[in-house]
Design an enzyme around this catalytic site. Sequence first.
Site, short mmCIF file in Angstrom:
data_model
loop_
_atom_site.label_atom_id
_atom_site.label_comp_id
_atom_site.label_asym_id
_atom_site.label_seq_id
_atom_site.Cartn_x
_atom_site.Cartn_y
_atom_site.Cartn_z
N CYS A 44 -83.15 44.15 -57.05
CA CYS A 44 -83.85 43.82 -58.07
C CYS A 44 -83.82 44.35 -59.65
CB CYS A 44 -85.54 44.78 -57.48
SG CYS A 44 -86.90 44.46 -58.45
N ASP A 46 -85.82 46.16 -61.30
CA ASP A 46 -86.17 47.23 -61.46
C ASP A 46 -85.34 48.49 -62.09
OD1 ASP A 46 -87.33 50.18 -60.83
OD2 ASP A 46 -89.12 48.96 -59.91
N ARG A 48 -85.40 51.54 -62.10
CA ARG A 48 -84.73 52.54 -61.18
C ARG A 48 -83.77 52.19 -60.27
NH1 ARG A 48 -90.78 53.41 -59.13
NH2 ARG A 48 -90.59 51.08 -59.04
N HIS A 100 -86.05 47.36 -52.57
CA HIS A 100 -86.76 48.79 -52.71
C HIS A 100 -87.99 49.09 -52.36
CE1 HIS A 100 -88.54 48.60 -56.83
NE2 HIS A 100 -87.87 47.47 -56.79
N CYS A 103 -91.74 48.20 -54.87
CA CYS A 103 -91.27 47.14 -55.84
C CYS A 103 -92.62 46.42 -56.43
CB CYS A 103 -90.53 46.14 -55.08
SG CYS A 103 -89.86 44.64 -55.95
CO CO Z 1 -88.71 45.61 -57.57
#
Ligand code: CO
Length: 211
Positions: A44, A46, A48, A100, A103
């Site tokens: 992803c 993302d 993080r 994750h 998400c």
């Molecule tokens: Co995500």
Amino acid sequence: MRYNSIEEILKNNQAWVAQKLVQDPTYFKKLATGQKPPYLYIGCSDSRLALTRFTGTEPGELFVHRNIANQVSLTDINFLAILEYAVMHLEVKDIIVAGHYGCGGIKAALEGRTIGLVDNWVNPIREIYLQKQDEIDALPTQEERWDRLAELNVQMQVKNIYQTSVMRQALQQQKALEVHGWVVDIRTGLIKNLQVSTKQWQLPSLSVAAL
Ligand code: CO
């Protein structure tokens, strides 16, 4: 936040380079000779989900494709080109699909929130939810429902890899290639291997096996 400005990020780069050179004066010289990464990582976007940090892998070890909610889209030419290059030219040995918990793409799909083009992108996840609605809705908390859908999404994307022409060709050529489904738990930092069984999708003809 660790950084207050772009300048600070660049300064940190210089400090990191200096530190690497102390450890190994030839580090970047060796890095510049080329790449032969053993892993393709699909994750992803993302911020993080920095898998290199989570796994302690070094530059040159992960070939990476990232998009919102780690989708393996059979119509995404960007992804397909990366998959083909990784499998046929770099000859990666393992493909990792890493979702994750927590998400935003999963939450958007589950809750049907309208946030723009992302709605279209995560629609395949909404389809997974509709297929497994009874199981997901039976979970006691919203967090558990998000978590479960994140896992089912990873399983579906692993399955989708086996539906690509690249993967079918690789199987025909009997390339040693394994596909893994992981979920990163940002709450603990730990990665959970979902142990997705891929045998059912490794058939010469297209499989219609369920998740
Ligand atoms: Co995500």
